[in-house]
Design a protein around this motif. Sequence first.
Motif, PDB file in Angstrom:
ATOM      1  N   ARG A 199      11.328  -1.101  17.621  1.00 59.12           N
ATOM      2  CA  ARG A 199       9.947  -0.551  17.348  1.00 59.12           C
ATOM      3  C   ARG A 199       9.726  -0.083  15.888  1.00 59.12           C
ATOM      4  N   GLY A 234       0.085   2.426   8.015  1.00 57.28           N
ATOM      5  CA  GLY A 234       0.114   2.767   9.225  1.00 57.28           C
ATOM      6  C   GLY A 234      -0.405   1.872  10.533  1.00 57.28           C
ATOM      7  N   GLY A 235      -0.476   2.235  11.409  1.00 59.27           N
ATOM      8  CA  GLY A 235      -0.790   1.273  12.671  1.00 59.27           C
ATOM      9  C   GLY A 235       0.075   0.261  13.172  1.00 59.27           C
ATOM     10  N   LEU A 236       1.154   0.490  12.773  1.00 60.16           N
ATOM     11  CA  LEU A 236       2.084  -0.820  13.307  1.00 60.16           C
ATOM     12  C   LEU A 236       3.247  -0.281  14.093  1.00 60.16           C
ATOM     13  N   LEU A 248       0.792  -1.107  -0.158  1.00 59.75           N
ATOM     14  CA  LEU A 248       0.055   0.142   0.020  1.00 59.75           C
ATOM     15  C   LEU A 248       0.850   1.376   0.037  1.00 59.75           C
ATOM     16  N   LEU A 295       3.587   0.333  17.033  1.00 68.13           N
ATOM     17  CA  LEU A 295       3.948  -0.222  18.445  1.00 68.13           C
ATOM     18  C   LEU A 295       4.748  -1.483  18.362  1.00 68.13           C
ATOM     19  N   LEU A 296       4.455  -2.224  17.197  1.00 72.06           N
ATOM     20  CA  LEU A 296       5.184  -3.508  17.025  1.00 72.06           C
ATOM     21  C   LEU A 296       6.546  -3.384  16.587  1.00 72.06           C
ATOM     22  N   GLU A 311       7.724  -8.926  14.561  1.00 68.10           N
ATOM     23  CA  GLU A 311       6.229  -9.320  15.029  1.00 68.10           C
ATOM     24  C   GLU A 311       5.246  -8.796  13.863  1.00 68.10           C
ATOM     25  N   SER A 365       2.951 -11.928  12.287  1.00 71.72           N
ATOM     26  CA  SER A 365       1.611 -12.167  12.634  1.00 71.72           C
ATOM     27  C   SER A 365       0.696 -12.156  11.068  1.00 71.72           C
ATOM     28  N   THR A 366       1.632 -11.224  10.143  1.00 68.91           N
ATOM     29  CA  THR A 366       0.983 -11.495   8.782  1.00 68.91           C
ATOM     30  C   THR A 366       1.142 -12.840   8.127  1.00 68.91           C
TER      31      THR A 366
END
Lengths: 291, 270
Positions: A127, A87-89, A83, A91-92, A96, A100-101
């Motif tokens: 991070r 965003g939204g990653l 994409l 904190l990982l 990680e 998870s993906t």
Amino acid sequence: MDDAITIRGLRKRYGDKQAVDGLDLDIQVGEVFAFLGPNGAGKTTTVEILEGFRTRDDGDVRVLGTDPGKANLAWRERIGIVLQTSGGLDLLTPREALASTAKVFAHPLPVDQVIADVGLQEKADNRISGLSGGQRRRLDVALGIIGRPEVLFLDEPTTGFDPEARREFWGLIEQLKGQGTTILLTTHYLDEAEHLADRVGVIAAGKLLALDTPANLGGRDTQEATVTWEEAGTRHTVRTNEPTAEVGRLSQRLAGEVPGLLVTRPSLEDTYLALIAPHLAADETAGERAA
Amino acid sequence: MTSSVALGWDRTVLELKMYSREKEAVFFSFLFPILMLTLFSVIFGSSIKGDPSNQAVHVNAARLFLPGMISAGVLLTSFQTMAMSVATERDDGTLKRLRSTPMPPVAYFLGKVGLVVLTSLAQTVVLLLVARVAFGVELPTAGSAWLTFLAVFFLGVFGGVVLGIAYSSIASARSVTAVVVGPMLVLQFISGVYFQFSQIPSWLQQVASVFPLKWIAQGMRSVFYPDSWRSMEMAGQWEIGCTALVLAAWAVLGLVLCLRTFRWFKRGTT
């Protein structure tokens, strides 16, 4: 079936703006194809229709033989999408996020291998919020390829990269191409298209204006070449269809090495700008929306 | 199906990691009710009496505020966490990224439910421990009280999750703090979380009765207050059956709204 992607008569309208206006295109399995075009040309809209993220008004579209508008999760197994922003990653850590993906795919690549492929070994357990723009983009690519996709969509992958990061990124894409992945990329950068793509399509106002290899686009290969050289303190320029013969004559006349010799053909940029020039004025107002 | 559950659990672990690393979320949704209970208990100590007509039964401040703080915690960790995280994840492209993979959508929601159930359970256990150990609150011993507790707790949490997801659709990442926290504060004040519900004007009690928080708080009061205090409730009863019905109705409404309004993409992008 040799085509990974087929598009026939694709149309998409937003309000009174025809974002995609009757597009036809075939992209072969294993091909790297680049969409070039100004902002609002319809590149992203087309790609998002192919990804199954946008509805279309008309036309027939197949990606790996499936209509993306009706695609199921089995189809998503075979598709990789990088994409424009993910965003939204923050904190990982990359490890990680990738692990998870990987779990949602049936046959993912090993996480460590993907981390090494995109060159994030040293940042794998930091991070994600602390990654640089280039590192983050490589993580985006890692997320896109971890499921071993047959078709990979890359939307403006190197926007905001410094030149070195861009070179590294190109290496990564070439590696994927070597593994037989079909890649559809959109880009603003002509050097990027020239470097990576087997074929480029120039799109403006929702129409395909030209479709060819980067070397042949818009008849670049057969256009007049320009030969310039230094002689008696001044620069001489000759435009010719036979640059080789011209250089031969020069070499003879000047008895050997021709000082400051340059033989050039129109650059991809020259060709591209000439192609889209008639559409730029019309595009400007409606441009922002689909960008 | 089994793989959806396994992926849901995997999402739960991931969500817990992210939640625990977000200091503001941990403070404002997880620790806040615990902090408030401690503060109220220290400030008011044992000086609070019940209703004048019930002078026979005295409780200390910790017992007085415990049901309200548990109720606020349930709504903060379920509704507030959910509304804010889903709105943010829709805007920052997380949902789109998940949608671009073969992840079954239900795994995403199971991950959210897992996060909320675990955090609100942990929060409630800490609240009970603080009340019992630090302030000597007598916890109920009757099985029926704990059954009521579990029913109200889980109906409240489930309703909070689905309503939160539905509510996320009206907020963007930029507006979500104001759009969520504002109404939540008002609701907490009128639902008897910070004030004794009997001291709130009856027209405001009527307004509060429309929303689930009042009923969660009332259900929790029925568990932790002396039974004779039932006379201070609006109906003079604990109304446990009615509480369960109202909470179940909100949960069903939330589920329907959530299913009908959920979007993976930002508005105007399809």
